[in-house]
Design a protein around this motif. Structure first.
Motif, PDB file in Angstrom:
ATOM      1  N   LEU A   1      10.017  -1.919   6.933  1.00  0.00           N
ATOM      2  CA  LEU A   1      11.214  -1.066   6.900  1.00  0.00           C
ATOM      3  C   LEU A   1      12.480  -1.869   7.197  1.00  0.00           C
ATOM      4  O   LEU A   1      13.456  -1.813   6.465  1.00  0.00           O
ATOM      5  CB  LEU A   1      11.070   0.088   7.897  1.00  0.00           C
ATOM      6  CG  LEU A   1      12.308   0.982   8.033  1.00  0.00           C
ATOM      7  CD1 LEU A   1      12.493   1.809   6.767  1.00  0.00           C
ATOM      8  CD2 LEU A   1      12.205   1.903   9.246  1.00  0.00           C
ATOM      9  N   THR A   2      12.459  -2.629   8.279  1.00  0.00           N
ATOM     10  CA  THR A   2      13.711  -3.238   8.750  1.00  0.00           C
ATOM     11  C   THR A   2      13.867  -4.701   8.367  1.00  0.00           C
ATOM     12  O   THR A   2      14.942  -5.263   8.535  1.00  0.00           O
ATOM     13  CB  THR A   2      13.763  -3.164  10.285  1.00  0.00           C
ATOM     14  OG1 THR A   2      12.648  -3.908  10.784  1.00  0.00           O
ATOM     15  CG2 THR A   2      13.680  -1.746  10.778  1.00  0.00           C
ATOM     16  N   GLN A   3      12.792  -5.300   7.861  1.00  0.00           N
ATOM     17  CA  GLN A   3      12.799  -6.724   7.507  1.00  0.00           C
ATOM     18  C   GLN A   3      12.946  -7.649   8.717  1.00  0.00           C
ATOM     19  O   GLN A   3      13.177  -8.847   8.565  1.00  0.00           O
ATOM     20  CB  GLN A   3      13.888  -7.061   6.457  1.00  0.00           C
ATOM     21  CG  GLN A   3      13.768  -6.292   5.145  1.00  0.00           C
ATOM     22  CD  GLN A   3      12.410  -6.447   4.488  1.00  0.00           C
ATOM     23  OE1 GLN A   3      11.877  -7.529   4.401  1.00  0.00           O
ATOM     24  NE2 GLN A   3      11.816  -5.332   4.081  1.00  0.00           N
ATOM     25  N   LEU A   4      12.862  -7.072   9.889  1.00  0.00           N
ATOM     26  CA  LEU A   4      12.828  -7.931  11.083  1.00  0.00           C
ATOM     27  C   LEU A   4      11.388  -8.427  11.239  1.00  0.00           C
ATOM     28  O   LEU A   4      10.489  -7.950  10.560  1.00  0.00           O
ATOM     29  CB  LEU A   4      13.212  -7.135  12.333  1.00  0.00           C
ATOM     30  CG  LEU A   4      14.648  -6.642  12.437  1.00  0.00           C
ATOM     31  CD1 LEU A   4      14.806  -5.809  13.714  1.00  0.00           C
ATOM     32  CD2 LEU A   4      15.629  -7.808  12.488  1.00  0.00           C
ATOM     33  N   TYR A   5      11.165  -9.374  12.147  1.00  0.00           N
ATOM     34  CA  TYR A   5       9.791  -9.794  12.416  1.00  0.00           C
ATOM     35  C   TYR A   5       9.034  -8.607  13.007  1.00  0.00           C
ATOM     36  O   TYR A   5       9.623  -7.764  13.677  1.00  0.00           O
ATOM     37  CB  TYR A   5       9.780 -10.942  13.424  1.00  0.00           C
ATOM     38  CG  TYR A   5      10.368 -12.210  12.911  1.00  0.00           C
ATOM     39  CD1 TYR A   5       9.953 -12.749  11.692  1.00  0.00           C
ATOM     40  CD2 TYR A   5      11.325 -12.901  13.656  1.00  0.00           C
ATOM     41  CE1 TYR A   5      10.491 -13.927  11.224  1.00  0.00           C
ATOM     42  CE2 TYR A   5      11.860 -14.089  13.187  1.00  0.00           C
ATOM     43  CZ  TYR A   5      11.443 -14.600  11.973  1.00  0.00           C
ATOM     44  OH  TYR A   5      11.965 -15.763  11.508  1.00  0.00           O
TER      45      TYR A   5
ATOM     46  N   SER B   1      18.821  -2.423  12.988  1.00  0.00           N
ATOM     47  CA  SER B   1      18.139  -3.702  12.766  1.00  0.00           C
ATOM     48  C   SER B   1      19.069  -4.737  12.162  1.00  0.00           C
ATOM     49  O   SER B   1      19.027  -5.905  12.523  1.00  0.00           O
ATOM     50  CB  SER B   1      16.946  -3.504  11.836  1.00  0.00           C
ATOM     51  OG  SER B   1      16.083  -2.557  12.378  1.00  0.00           O
ATOM     52  N   LYS B   2      19.881  -4.272  11.231  1.00  0.00           N
ATOM     53  CA  LYS B   2      20.831  -5.206  10.597  1.00  0.00           C
ATOM     54  C   LYS B   2      21.742  -5.816  11.654  1.00  0.00           C
ATOM     55  O   LYS B   2      22.022  -7.004  11.653  1.00  0.00           O
ATOM     56  CB  LYS B   2      21.689  -4.449   9.573  1.00  0.00           C
ATOM     57  CG  LYS B   2      21.123  -4.507   8.175  1.00  0.00           C
ATOM     58  CD  LYS B   2      22.143  -3.931   7.213  1.00  0.00           C
ATOM     59  CE  LYS B   2      21.440  -3.372   5.992  1.00  0.00           C
ATOM     60  NZ  LYS B   2      22.225  -2.319   5.350  1.00  0.00           N
ATOM     61  N   ARG B   3      22.202  -4.974  12.540  1.00  0.00           N
ATOM     62  CA  ARG B   3      23.106  -5.456  13.589  1.00  0.00           C
ATOM     63  C   ARG B   3      22.385  -6.439  14.516  1.00  0.00           C
ATOM     64  O   ARG B   3      22.929  -7.463  14.899  1.00  0.00           O
ATOM     65  CB  ARG B   3      23.662  -4.277  14.382  1.00  0.00           C
ATOM     66  CG  ARG B   3      24.509  -3.373  13.500  1.00  0.00           C
ATOM     67  CD  ARG B   3      25.029  -2.186  14.260  1.00  0.00           C
ATOM     68  NE  ARG B   3      25.722  -1.277  13.346  1.00  0.00           N
ATOM     69  CZ  ARG B   3      26.396  -0.228  13.748  1.00  0.00           C
ATOM     70  NH1 ARG B   3      26.486   0.056  15.028  1.00  0.00           N
ATOM     71  NH2 ARG B   3      26.988   0.557  12.874  1.00  0.00           N
TER      72      ARG B   3
END
Ligand code: C2E
Ligand code: CA
Length: 765
Positions: free
Chosen positions: A346-350, A399-401
């Motif tokens: 969803l967020t593309q974070l790890y 998440s982008k932030r």
């Protein structure tokens, strides 16, 4: 045009042959016309020929040159009646055609040289040259008395002979070199034409030596036959498939068996039969050819091996390239897979898995570091009120932030629904403090989608390696505990760094949670009341209802401890139900019984507003109790009012329209923004006890209190000061024109019957 010319060429040739025997003069004219026609024809064809265009122009030129010479010849023969044979100029003029033809074949040869195997070409050329010159010298050169020749004779014999021999060598070599591929029709015509031309020339020279007239006539017929073949050749050059040279096998064109040179043997054989050469001569030529054939066989074998080697090399190279390509593809997809395995979709974070992996790695390094655990505050509300897709959008934005922080070197992970984590290469409290500020600064900026606006905040907990924990699971657990405490502290906590006593607190909290969930509100809970007094008259004007929990084993549990817990585990509706009913019934009874108009303050948890049917529940409360709602004033903390959205404003309106009053609790501790006071149409400001505590000693705080009072007068707001503990505070407040006071100086929160005894019965006595 080309068709017309073509139509004329063959008949002209036939007419020429017929006339040459009967009418030599007419035949001279016809031959000139005939060669001109061919010259024009070749010129026209040349324009459209693609391959080796320049050789075709040269062909046209050679033919023209011949045609012009022929015309001059005819002119002399017909009009001047000269004995043409004696005019040496023609020896030179006809030579031009020979030389151009030599040029053509040389160009052709040079252009093709790349397509041939050099070694085979070399032995082909050597053997052909050897035989041709051998025959040439046996037939002609030996007959020539070189020293006796005039220049004209020299050109007419040695010159022609040499040019012819060279052309012959080229042509035969080229034929011999076209082993691998079928020879094009145009080339066949060209080569045959050239061979015939050379033979004609040789026959002509032979007449010079032997004086046989018939050879002269035959040579002429052969010359014009050769031109006819050139015309056919040019015609076919336009017809032959264009990609004729496309060689898929990548083999040199002179690869393969060739018996052409055995055919060459015919010439010495004929000459031998006619007695022109001796048996030894014949035998030597045969010997040369046998040697040649052996050599050629060897070269061809070599060529095959070489080509096989090349092919193998090519295949290996091709395979290697394919393997390389495939490896790159595999590596890419492996990377892609690896990336996918460690990324949250969803967020593309790890993701959480990678977080654990990363932590294990960090711990192995044994270098101190910290982890931050953050959880969005009340994120569930967004999901519940606006649906999961909107919740997801908010998560993606948050998440982008956070990702922006990760760019500065601290990796960010999404470890759960609304939980994030970060690894920080420092254990310094200042550094953690600044990270916390950074995170908060980024995510508290309102998130706006279309007409929605969300104020997101997060609770952050830190745990440090190796001080707070040495194993991965303990580190994560402790950061989670710290985060939990930050959350429990509410908005005032920016972050909490783990310490061992947090565990005790957590244990207590978990214990309380169980107790609270199993509590029976009516039985275990109670309301205490703390009276409020008019500062001028000293008369009681109201009271604040404060919840009390006397547990049979635990004893007294402070609302400051269990109210946040109730908020957290979703028990606020039950608390409200109990407190509202109890307080309303109580104030209704008192006002009714003692004929008063007292106002009961009731604390409202900000979470109350999240319940959708809050308005309805208040309405039914009025119906059930039958108490006048103007006896109740709801206290809402300054912060929760501030943090409100449009829906909160609507709720305030609804509360007011039902007839309740609204008071802002703990005013002066938070943002102290005045704009919302007007917006929400509140009735009362309650100055926080934290401000009142210091007014006697701290002039600044006194000034703030004075300012608040002055301002609320302008806004026509009622003012209550809470936490008044000493007379000095009371005096100062009186001087500042405060309206109402509440605090231990007057009374602590007390049970209903105590308050009744002390304040109603007393006054009614
Ligand atoms: P609060 O709204 O600020 O309530 C006032 C608190 O200050 C009360 O503590 C009261 O006992 C205390 N207090 C009153 N006068 C003095 C004084 O002169 N000095 C000092 N030091 N303290 C004074 P309490 O009852 O422990 O309540 C703590 C908090 O719990 C309240 O803060 C309120 O936020 C919450 N709470 C209490 N009852 C309820 C309730 O029924 N519903 C909700 N939602 N929250 C409640
Ligand atoms: Ca209060």
């Amino acid at each position: 045009m080309k068709k017309i010319l073509m139509f004329f060429i063959v008949p002209l040739y036939i007419v020429y042959i017929i006339t040459t025997f009967s009418m030599p003069k007419t035949s001279s004219v016809i031959s000139a016309i005939y060669v001109f026609t061919i010259a024009f024809f070749i010129l026209l064809e040349s324009k459209t020929i693609v391959a080796l265009k320049k050789t075709w122009y040269l062909f046209a030129l050679a033919t023209f040159s011949w045609a012009i010479t022929d015309t001059l010849w005819a002119f002399h023969e017909v009009y001047k009646g000269n004995v043409v044979e004696e005019l040496s100029i023609f020896t030179y003029l006809y030579m031009i055609t020979d030389i151009i033809l030599l040029m053509i074949i040389s160009i052709y040869f040079l252009e093709n040289i790349k397509k041939w195997n050099r070694l085979q070409l070399l032995i082909d050329t050597i053997v052909i040259t050897l035989i041709t010159f051998a025959l040439g010298s046996a037939l002609f050169y030996s007959e020539i008395e070189f020293s006796l020749l005039s220049l004209e004779e020299w050109v007419g014999t040695v010159g022609y002979l040499t040019v012819d021999i060279i052309i012959m060598i080229f042509v035969v070599t080229m034929i011999a070199s076209s082993r691998f591929r079928k020879v094009r029709t145009s080339i066949k015509f060209m080569a045959t034409g050239l061979v015939i031309y050379v033979i004609a020339d040789l026959m002509f020279i032979d007449t010079v030596f032997t004086g046989k007239e018939i050879f002269g006539v035959i040579s002429d017929i052969l010359f014009y036959g050769a031109f006819l073949l050139f015309a056919f050749s040019s015609y076919h050059a336009n017809k032959d498939p264009k990609d004729y040279y496309h060689n898929v096998e990548k083999m040199p064109l002179n690869y393969g068996k060739s018996y052409i040179l055995w055919w060459v043997l015919i010439v010495p054989l004929i000459l031998f039969v006619f007695g022109r050469i001796s048996i030894t001569y014949m035998a030597s030529i045969l010997f040369v050819l046998v040697v040649y054939q052996l050599l050629s066989h060897y070269v061809q074998k070599l060529l095959l091996t070489e080509s096989l080697y090349h092919k193998e090399h090519e295949i290996t190279q091709h395979l290697e390239e394919r393997i390389k390509e495939r490896t790159v593809q595999l590596e890419q997809s492996k990377k892609e897979l690896e990336k996918r395995a460690i990324t949250d979709s969803l967020t593309q974070l790890y993701n959480r898995e990678y977080f654990h992996e990363y932590l294990e790695k960090k711990i192995k390094e044994k270098i101190p570091f910290s982890i931050a655990y953050m959880d969005l505050d009340r994120f569930k509300v967004i999901n519940d009120l606006h649906g999961h897709p909107m919740g997801d959008r908010v998560l993606v934005e948050v998440s982008k932030r956070l990702h922006n922080i990760s760019k500065s070197g601290y990796p960010v992970f999404r470890v759960g629904g609304d939980e994030f984590s970060m690894i920080i290469e420092s254990v310094e409290l200042v550094e953690l403090e600044s990270i916390s500020r950074l995170i908060k600064g980024l995510i508290t900026q309102p998130i706006e989608f279309e007409h929605y606006k969300f104020n997101v905040d997060a609770s952050i907990g830190f745990a440090r390696y190796p001080n707070d924990a040495q194993s991965m699971s303990d580190l994560v657990k402790n950061a989670d505990i710290a985060m939990y405490h930050a959350k429990a502290k509410g908005i005032t906590a920016k972050h909490v760094v783990f310490s061992s006593d947090l565990i005790e607190q957590l244990e207590r909290r978990n214990h309380l949670e169980i107790l609270l969930k199993n509590a029976d509100f009516k039985k275990d809970f109670d309301l205490y009341y703390q009276p409020q007094f008019d500062i001028e008259s000293g008369q009681m004007v109201g009271m604040e209802a404060l919840i009390r929990w006397h547990h049979k084993d635990e004893g007294f549990i402070s609302p400051a401890e269990f109210i946040p817990l109730a908020e957290e585990i979703g028990l606020i509706p039950q608390v409200n139900d109990f407190v509202f009913t109890e307080a309303m019934l109580q104030i209704g009874r008192w006002n009714d019984h003692y004929d008063k108009n007292l106002v009961m303050s009731v604390n409202l948890s900000p979470l109350t507003f999240n319940s959708v049917d809050f308005y309805e529940s208040l309405k039914s409360l009025i119906d059930i109790t039958g108490v006048n709602p103007s006896f109740i004033e709801f206290e809402i903390t300054e912060h929760s009012a501030m943090n409100s959205s449009q829906t909160m404003e609507d709720l305030f309106k609804e509360i007011k329209t039902l007839g309740f009053s609204i008071s802002i609790d703990d005013f002066g501790t938070g943002y102290s923004s005045l704009s919302y006071l007007k917006r929400f149409n509140v009735d009362t400001l309650k100055i926080a006890k934290e401000l009142i505590f210091n007014i006697e000693t701290n002039e600044d705080e006194m000034m703030i209190v004075e300012a608040i009072i002055m301002m609320s007068e302008a806004l026509k707001l009622h003012i209550i000061a809470e936490g008044v503990e000493r007379k000095e505070q009371l005096d100062l407040l009186r001087r500042a024109n405060c309206h109402t006071v509440q605090g231990y100086y007057f009374e602590k929160p007390i049970p209903a019957h105590v308050l009744e005894d002390k304040y109603f019965r007393k006054s009614s006595k």
